[in-house]
Design an enzyme around this catalytic site. Structure first.
Site, mmCIF file in Angstrom:
data_model
loop_
_atom_site.group_PDB
_atom_site.id
_atom_site.type_symbol
_atom_site.label_atom_id
_atom_site.label_comp_id
_atom_site.label_asym_id
_atom_site.label_seq_id
_atom_site.Cartn_x
_atom_site.Cartn_y
_atom_site.Cartn_z
ATOM 1 N N ARG A 25 -0.238 52.267 -5.155
ATOM 2 C CA ARG A 25 0.592 51.294 -5.890
ATOM 3 C C ARG A 25 1.836 51.965 -6.440
ATOM 4 O O ARG A 25 2.934 51.801 -5.912
ATOM 5 C CB ARG A 25 -0.235 50.637 -7.017
ATOM 6 C CG ARG A 25 0.360 49.313 -7.537
ATOM 7 C CD ARG A 25 1.481 49.479 -8.553
ATOM 8 N NE ARG A 25 1.054 50.155 -9.772
ATOM 9 C CZ ARG A 25 1.881 50.482 -10.755
ATOM 10 N NH1 ARG A 25 3.188 50.220 -10.657
ATOM 11 N NH2 ARG A 25 1.441 51.104 -11.832
ATOM 12 N N GLU A 75 3.730 48.433 -20.780
ATOM 13 C CA GLU A 75 4.910 49.005 -20.143
ATOM 14 C C GLU A 75 5.911 49.497 -21.182
ATOM 15 O O GLU A 75 6.174 48.829 -22.185
ATOM 16 C CB GLU A 75 5.581 47.958 -19.245
ATOM 17 C CG GLU A 75 6.735 48.516 -18.436
ATOM 18 C CD GLU A 75 7.430 47.463 -17.596
ATOM 19 O OE1 GLU A 75 8.193 47.853 -16.686
ATOM 20 O OE2 GLU A 75 7.234 46.262 -17.845
#
Length: 507
Positions: free
Chosen positions: A14, A144
């Site tokens: 990923r 994030e």
């Protein structure tokens, strides 16, 4: 004392695939996933992002189908988004059972990217988590830009973590998204969170923008995280992620209180396969994996290796399915050459080893490394061609080759203690050299043999700048014989072979 287990989550498929120019096919992704879980024994793998493409969907479906049959489906994770359930529907159809939900870990990202309040963001996250739970999908949550959140909006981060404590999730994933943390900050921030949330499962996801990925992972372990995110060969966006092989070696050698399940001896094999699939080359000096990291070049180091392993550390190549090698070059000594001779099953006298050593040093001034595969050729060159007295010497030569013009060679040759210079043109550089010799020998009223065969070869298994061995067959009257020349330049090796021929016919 019971060791603390650290989960290793590999995100090569990923985050690693975000390396510029890298894109794995569905079959390559399946092969890598199988190797990561069954060969390397990592605990979890993150294989894709939802809703990217039809090809990504097919790749995920292939991996989840295999993982389900193997009882490994809960080790396969997919990055998902706060998108009102679209990612959950994608996961359901693909067969994925674990989502890594991407959320905003800094107030800066929340305000300027989502333009939402913390309350609005948390409510949307709660809805996705609840929907996932209803569909039998487990949730981990990425914050994030968490590192900048801790630097610039820590109150928001703690507010977020307080909210996550109330949610049915398994792990909180804390990424240094832009690779901006120092080791000291990594330890400080994670220690504070560990103390405040002692039961929360924390993963650290380090990037390598300042080449601090491994150091920051070390500090995250000291701070008490439960899991770390890594990639094969340090692949990833920009400067990449913390590399799996280096971190595994560091944990095994410097963290006796920690246990991991990764199989060290398979690291090199899997890394080289990923290198092939990705086209992302492993630097020669990359720790654990690089071509040069288990190569001793200096003679003093090879000598020390034979005397109680004076130049060994804990990073023994056998741990990683590799072997130590001893390079041959201008810094080589007798010990390096003896190590290589033993591997080849060759035995030379001390006098002959000295001759070979001097020749290797001479060649090492022209090229960086002489390989083990070159060694028999060098031995042949030095030892098997000394059956004549050198009475003729090619002192110097100039080889000119320009587009649209015939090659020209000027040669200075000493014969019978007389030095003669001549020039000639030819169809190639060596042809021009031979025509020059013919002019010189015509002056001396001497005859040259006829060249009947010309062969150039590179030692098998040698490298791209390998030595060239030129073997020339000559016919002189009724006699046919061969001479050899060895150099990193093909034309020069042919000239060396020719000088040997001149001395053989003279003697």
């Amino acid at each position: 004392m019971k060791k603390r287990k650290i989960e290793i989550m590999d995100t090569t498929l990923r985050d690693g695939e975000q390396t510029s120019g890298v894109s794995f096919t569905a079959s390559e992704k399946l092969t890598i996933a199988q190797l990561l879980l069954e060969e390397l024994h990592v605990d979890r793998i993150e294989i894709a992002s939802t809703r990217v493409s039809e090809g990504e969907f097919d790749a995920v479906k292939g991996i989840t189908s295999w993982a389900k049959n193997k009882g490994l489906i809960n080790k396969v994770e997919v990055l998902s988004f706060v998108d009102g359930g679209l990612s959950i529907a994608w996961m359901e159809e693909s067969g994925a059972k674990v989502q890594n939900l991407l959320t905003k870990g800094s107030l800066n990202h929340l305000k300027h990217q989502l333009k939402k309040t913390p309350k609005e963001h948390f409510e949307a996250i709660a809805q996705v988590i609840q929907l996932a739970q209803n569909k039998g999908i487990q949730t981990n949550v990425y914050l994030e830009d968490w590192s900048n959140g801790m630097k610039n909006s820590p109150d928001y981060v703690y507010q977020f973590l307080d909210f996550l404590e109330t949610q049915p999730i398994k792990r909180v994933l804390l990424p240094d998204t832009l690779g901006v943390l120092t080791p000291r900050e990594t330890f400080k921030f994670l220690s504070q969170i560990r103390e405040k949330y002692p039961k929360m499962h924390l993963d650290f996801h380090g990037h390598n923008d300042y080449d601090l990925g491994v150091a920051n992972v070390m500090e995250s372990i000291e701070a008490g995280v439960n899991g770390i995110h890594l990639t094969i060969n340090g692949m990833g966006e920009r400067a990449g992620n913390a590399p799996l092989a280096s971190v595994v070696a560091v944990i095994n050698d410097f963290f006796p209180q920690v246990s991991i399940d990764v199989k060290e001896s398979s690291l090199y094999k899997v890394s080289k396969l990923v290198e092939t699939f990705s086209g992302f080359r492993i630097p020669e000096n990359k720790p654990i994996l690089g071509d040069n990291v288990f190569t001793q070049t200096a003679g003093i180091h090879a000598d020390g290796d034979s005397k109680h392993n004076l130049y060994f550390n804990e990073l023994l190549p056998e741990r990683f399915g590799r072997k130590r090698t001893y390079a041959l070059g201008k810094t080589s000594g007798k010990a390096n050459i003896q190590k290589n001779l033993l591997e080849l099953g060759l035995h030379l006298s001390d006098e002959d080893i000295l001759k070979v050593t001097n020749r290797i040093i001479e060649l090492g001034d022209k090229k960086e490394v002489v390989t083990k595969e070159d060694l028999p050729y060098i031995i042949s060159d030095v030892l098997h061609n000394q059956s004549y007295e050198e009475k003729i010497k090619v002192n110097s030569y100039v080889l000119n080759h320009a587009k649209g013009l015939r090659p020209t060679t000027t040669v200075s040759l000493t014969i019978d203690q007389e030095t003669i210079e001549e020039s000639a043109q030819g169809d190639g550089q060596f042809d021009a050299f031979m025509k020059t010799l013919h002019k010189i020998y015509a002056k001396k009223k001497l005859e040259l043999p006829k060249l009947t065969d010309y062969a150039v070869r590179i030692p098998p298994g040698s490298n791209s700048d390998a030595l060239c061995e030129t073997v020339i067959t000559w016919k002189f009257g009724e006699k046919t014989f061969k001479t050899r020349g060895l150099d990193s330049d093909q034309t020069v090796s042919a000239i060396i072979a020719t000088q040997k021929m001149l001395n053989i016919i003279k003697n």
